[in-house]
Design an enzyme around this catalytic site. Structure first.
Site, PDB file in Angstrom:
ATOM      1  N   CYS A  92       0.876  -1.173   0.000  1.00  0.00           N
ATOM      2  CA  CYS A  92       0.000   0.000   0.000  1.00  0.00           C
ATOM      3  C   CYS A  92       0.916   1.226   0.000  1.00  0.00           C
ATOM      4  O   CYS A  92       2.080   1.111  -0.385  1.00  0.00           O
ATOM      5  CB  CYS A  92      -1.002  -0.003   1.159  1.00  0.00           C
ATOM      6  SG  CYS A  92      -0.310   0.259   2.794  1.00  0.00           S
ATOM      7  N   ARG A 122      -3.322  -0.561   5.537  1.00  0.00           N
ATOM      8  CA  ARG A 122      -3.890  -1.639   4.727  1.00  0.00           C
ATOM      9  C   ARG A 122      -2.949  -2.820   4.525  1.00  0.00           C
ATOM     10  O   ARG A 122      -3.345  -3.970   4.738  1.00  0.00           O
ATOM     11  CB  ARG A 122      -4.334  -1.103   3.365  1.00  0.00           C
ATOM     12  CG  ARG A 122      -5.473  -0.103   3.450  1.00  0.00           C
ATOM     13  CD  ARG A 122      -5.740   0.564   2.123  1.00  0.00           C
ATOM     14  NE  ARG A 122      -4.640   1.462   1.773  1.00  0.00           N
ATOM     15  CZ  ARG A 122      -4.528   2.097   0.629  1.00  0.00           C
ATOM     16  NH1 ARG A 122      -5.435   1.923  -0.320  1.00  0.00           N
ATOM     17  NH2 ARG A 122      -3.519   2.910   0.402  1.00  0.00           N
ATOM     18  N   ASP A 160      -7.616   4.001   1.018  1.00  0.00           N
ATOM     19  CA  ASP A 160      -6.836   4.249   2.223  1.00  0.00           C
ATOM     20  C   ASP A 160      -7.713   4.846   3.324  1.00  0.00           C
ATOM     21  O   ASP A 160      -8.301   5.910   3.142  1.00  0.00           O
ATOM     22  CB  ASP A 160      -5.701   5.220   1.881  1.00  0.00           C
ATOM     23  CG  ASP A 160      -4.631   5.269   2.944  1.00  0.00           C
ATOM     24  OD1 ASP A 160      -4.836   4.704   4.050  1.00  0.00           O
ATOM     25  OD2 ASP A 160      -3.579   5.877   2.683  1.00  0.00           O
TER      26      ASP A 160
END
Length: 146
Positions: A9, A15, A117
């Site tokens: 990520c 994440r 996100d």
């Protein structure tokens, strides 16, 4: 056969570590290693507190986790690279263009779903991202674990 899976990520604090921990647990009976890294990693940082709280509330742990920057070496060592958003595919390929055939969305099996996100978006965003990651990890684990 995949031996090393990398989850990517941006910051490597929300994440990708969430997916790393879930995938590692789901594949614990295999010999597959799971790691994560960030495109603009917050190098050395622990997991983001809200992301960690959601993860731990569901029985996972992020003890000892430290964010790290994605490098060409890490890409080269990985057999499968799972990213959160379509734009991340291109970012990985900027680092290592030859990796094209091994970079996929984590949400590939959910109609190429992107996982946005949750950073600085509040607790509900973390819970939502966690649910999407859990769904995607489950699909990958079914395919990789057999």
């Amino acid at each position: 056969m995949f031996r090393k899976i990398l989850v990517v990520c941006v910051g490597n604090i929300c994440r990708s570590p969430t997916a790393e921990m879930m995938l590692r647990t789901a594949l614990q009976t295999t010999r597959i290693e799971v790691a994560s890294a960030g495109l603009q990693a917050r190098v050395g940082e622990a997991m983001e507190p809200a992301a960690r709280q959601v993860l731990e509330a569901r029985g996972q742990t992020a003890e000892g986790f430290k964010a790290r920057q994605l490098t060409a070496d890490i890409v080269n060592e990985s057999d499968l690279i799972l990213v959160m958003e379509k734009k991340h595919v291109n970012e990985v390929l900027k680092i290592a263009s030859h990796a094209r055939g091994k970079v996929f969305l984590l949400g590939k099996w959910q109609s190429e779903r992107e996982i946005q996100d949750p950073y600085r978006q509040g607790q509900a965003a973390f819970i939502h991202a966690h649910a999407l990651i859990e769904d995607a990890v489950s699909s990958w684990a079914q395919r990789l674990g057999h």
